[in-house]
Design an enzyme around this catalytic site. Structure first.
Site, PDB file in Angstrom:
ATOM      1  N   ILE A 106      10.677  12.028   2.452  1.00 25.72           N
ATOM      2  CA  ILE A 106      10.427  12.022   3.889  1.00 25.72           C
ATOM      3  C   ILE A 106       9.652  13.275   4.280  1.00 25.72           C
ATOM      4  O   ILE A 106       9.812  14.330   3.680  1.00 25.72           O
ATOM      5  CB  ILE A 106      11.759  11.913   4.675  1.00 25.72           C
ATOM      6  CG1 ILE A 106      11.526  11.829   6.183  1.00 25.72           C
ATOM      7  CG2 ILE A 106      12.702  13.050   4.330  1.00 25.72           C
ATOM      8  CD1 ILE A 106      12.779  11.490   6.998  1.00 25.72           C
ATOM      9  N   CYS A 107       8.780  13.120   5.268  1.00 32.76           N
ATOM     10  CA  CYS A 107       8.068  14.229   5.892  1.00 32.76           C
ATOM     11  C   CYS A 107       7.263  15.043   4.859  1.00 32.76           C
ATOM     12  O   CYS A 107       6.450  14.503   4.133  1.00 32.76           O
ATOM     13  CB  CYS A 107       9.054  15.096   6.660  1.00 32.76           C
ATOM     14  SG  CYS A 107       8.292  16.256   7.823  1.00 32.76           S
ATOM     15  N   GLY A 108       7.492  16.338   4.792  1.00 35.04           N
ATOM     16  CA  GLY A 108       6.705  17.196   3.917  1.00 35.04           C
ATOM     17  C   GLY A 108       6.758  16.819   2.456  1.00 35.04           C
ATOM     18  O   GLY A 108       5.807  17.083   1.705  1.00 35.04           O
TER      19      GLY A 108
END
Length: 213
Positions: A106-108
Site C-alpha cells: 500500500i502507498c509508498g
C-alpha cells in the site's frame, strides 16, 4: 498460515490499522482457533519507529522467513521506500512474487515495487500514475495501472494510501479467514456506519460474539 508485516522506520500506522487489529484479535475469524500468526518482519532485528512515534521490535528478519504456501507479506507505506537502503526488502518482495508467494503493498510500498520492476507485470494501482512515471524512470507498467482504491492481480494486492479499509478487505478475501457474509458486513459497517450492518455482522458470526464492535 502466517502474515508477515514488514516493519520499517516511518511506517504509516493507519494504513494497516484495520488489518492488524482484526488479524491480531481474530474476533471475526470464521475459526478463531485456526493456526495463524501475525509476525513483524524487519530488515534487521533493531526496533523501528512508526510515523506515529510507536516503537516496534521485529520478531524476525525478512531473510529469515521460511515461506509456506498460504503465507502473506504485507508492505505498509513509509517515507523510506524510495531510499537505497530499502533495496533488500524490495528485492525480497520481488523474489517472493516470482516464486508464487503472496504480497500486499500500500502507498509508498507500491512505489518501491515500481522501482524494481514488479508492477510492470501486474494489474496494479498506487497513489498516482504521474508520480510513478516521474519518480520511477524504468517503470513500464502504465498500461496496467488502474485508477482504483485497490487492485488484486493473482498473488499481488496493491492499494493507494487513501484506502486502508479497502486494502484490509482485499487482504481478508485473499486469506479467507472470515466468512464471506462476515467480511461483507464488516466492510459495509465501516464504510456506511449504518446500524443494519452491525446487526448483519453479528448475525454472520452465528454463536460467536462480535465483541468490541
Amino acid at each position: 498460515m502466517k502474515v508477515y508485516l514488514t516493519v520499517v522506520d516511518t511506517m504509516a500506522d493507519w494504513e494497516v490499522g484495520y488489518l492488524t487489529a482484526e488479524l491480531h484479535s481474530r474476533r471475526f475469524f470464521a475459526n478463531p482457533l485456526a493456526p495463524f500468526e501475525l509476525v513483524r518482519a524487519g530488515l534487521t532485528d533493531a526496533p523501528i519507529r512508526t510515523m506515529g512515534g510507536i516503537e516496534i521490535e521485529p520478531d524476525v528478519r525478512l531473510h529469515e522467513i521460511a515461506w509456506q504456501p498460504d503465507d502473506l507479506l504485507v508492505m505498509p507505506g513509509a517515507e523510506v521506500w524510495e531510499e537505497p537502503r530499502m533495496t533488500p526488502a524490495l528485492a525480497f518482495a520481488r523474489h517472493a512474487l516470482e516464486h508464487g508467494r503472496n504480497v500486499a503493498a500500500i502507498c509508498g510500498a507500491t512505489i518501491g515495487l515500481a522501482q524494481v520492476g514488479v508492477l510492470d507485470g501486474y494489474e496494479h494501482t498506487s497513489n498516482d500514475l504521474s508520480y510513478l512515471k516521474d519518480t520511477c524512470p524504468g517503470y513500464a507498467g502504465a498500461a496496467r495501472y488502474r485508477n482504483e482504491p485497490t487492485v488484486r492481480d493473482r498473488n499481488l494486492i496493491t492499494a493507494t494510501g487513501l484506502a486502508p479499509l479497502e486494502f484490509a478487505y482485499e487482504v481478508f478475501k485473499l486469506l479467507e479467514v472470515m466468512r464471506p457474509e462476515t467480511l461483507e458486513a464488516w466492510l459495509q459497517l465501516h464504510k456506511t456506519r449504518e446500524a443494519r450492518w452491525f446487526h448483519a455482522l453479528v448475525a454472520s458470526m452465528g454463536t460467536q460474539t462480535a465483541g468490541g464492535a
